[in-house]
Scaffold this motif. Structure first.
Motif, PDB file in Angstrom:
ATOM      1  N   ASP A   8       0.881  -1.314  -0.054  1.00 19.38           N
ATOM      2  CA  ASP A   8      -0.152   0.059  -0.079  1.00 19.38           C
ATOM      3  C   ASP A   8       0.931   1.238  -0.168  1.00 19.38           C
ATOM      4  O   ASP A   8       2.053   1.031   0.516  1.00 19.38           O
ATOM      5  N   ASP A  10      -0.175   5.146   0.908  1.00 19.09           N
ATOM      6  CA  ASP A  10      -0.329   6.173   1.968  1.00 19.09           C
ATOM      7  C   ASP A  10      -0.292   5.357   3.299  1.00 19.09           C
ATOM      8  O   ASP A  10      -1.137   4.537   3.837  1.00 19.09           O
ATOM      9  N   GLY A  11       0.675   5.716   4.012  1.00 21.22           N
ATOM     10  CA  GLY A  11       0.995   5.017   5.488  1.00 21.22           C
ATOM     11  C   GLY A  11       1.685   3.804   5.725  1.00 21.22           C
ATOM     12  O   GLY A  11       1.983   3.172   6.589  1.00 21.22           O
ATOM     13  N   GLU A 166      -0.218  -3.426   4.552  1.00 23.01           N
ATOM     14  CA  GLU A 166      -1.245  -2.679   4.606  1.00 23.01           C
ATOM     15  C   GLU A 166      -1.242  -1.664   5.855  1.00 23.01           C
ATOM     16  O   GLU A 166      -1.060  -2.554   7.109  1.00 23.01           O
ATOM     17  N   ASP A 167      -1.875  -0.492   6.052  1.00 22.90           N
ATOM     18  CA  ASP A 167      -2.033   0.166   7.378  1.00 22.90           C
ATOM     19  C   ASP A 167      -3.539   0.177   7.651  1.00 22.90           C
ATOM     20  O   ASP A 167      -3.677   0.814   8.781  1.00 22.90           O
TER      21      ASP A 167
HETATM   22 MG    MG Z   1      -2.645   3.204   3.557  1.00 20.20          MG
END
Ligand code: MG
Ligand code: BG6
Length: 211
Positions: A8, A10-11, A166-167
């Protein structure tokens, strides 16, 4: 045997999740709608328009107004993104991607964001991955597995051969639904379906070497 890692964005690769938060917070404050970091966690992995619905929390607005709000948030977000440089990529992230590739493992991005390529260009990582699947490639965002399935197809691997990092809770749901091996970082570590949880990206190297 793991043959691919789908990250992923973002983050996970970058702290752009903080910019999403700031941009939504600015809009919510202007509309006098309560918004905090806990609520922001619900937006992780979710598309822009679906995020807006969560921010609005059932308050009634016309479709035109909603489109304007989403554009306003994206403008704030893009202004923050435009300040990004290659220095925004941590050494841990850089070294991990290098180490993954050196093991002959393919890499891909699987992000719901339509700003993915703009961001990767800004930080000089556009050519870093074997494939990119993003918000422009899909009809359904996470928790639907579509973006990860597109990414896996682009690196010619089946889901069970790939880690998904993943976040987002929705991202772990998406990875599980698609038959991937879900690895959780940040807010997603509370998800019971995570195969493993990690504190920093380089922790995936131990998991790869053990599996
Ligand atoms: Mg994310
Ligand atoms: C995801 C973020 O990566 O992208 C979400 O976790 C965001 O918070 C989604 O809403 C869509 O992003 P964008 O850049 O297309 O508005």
């Amino acid at each position: 045997m793991i043959k691919g890692v789908i990250f992923d964005l973002d983050g996970v690769i970058l702290s752009t999740d903080e910019y999403h938060y700031q941009a939504w917070k600015k809009l919510a404050d202007r509309l006098k709608i309560p918004f905090d970091r806990e609520k922001n966690n619900l937006l992780r992995g979710v598309s822009r328009m679906e995020s807006l619905e969560i921010v609005l929390g059932g308050r009634k607005f016309s479709d035109e107004q909603k489109a304007e709000f989403a554009a306003e948030k994206n403008e704030t977000y893009r202004a923050l993104l435009s300040e990004m440089t290659p220095d925004d990529v941590s050494d841990d992230v850089r070294n991990t991607i290098k180490a993954v590739k050196s093991r002959g493992i393919k890499t891909a991005i699987g992000s719901s964001s339509k700003n993915t390529k703009f961001i990767l260009e800004r930080v000089g990582m556009i050519d870093e991955f074997d494939a990119i699947a993003d918000g422009n490639d899909i009809k359904k965002s996470k928790p639907d597995p579509e973006v990860f399935l597109v990414a896996a197809e682009r690196i010619n691997l089946s889901p069970s051969e790939c880690f998904v990092i993943e976040d987002a809770l929705a991202g772990i749901d998406a990875a599980s639904a698609g038959g991937f091996v879900p690895i959780a970082i940040g807010d997603a570590v509370k998800h019971p379906a995570a195969f493993k949880t990690i504190k920093r990206l380089s922790d995936i190297l131990t998991i790869i070497d053990d599996k």
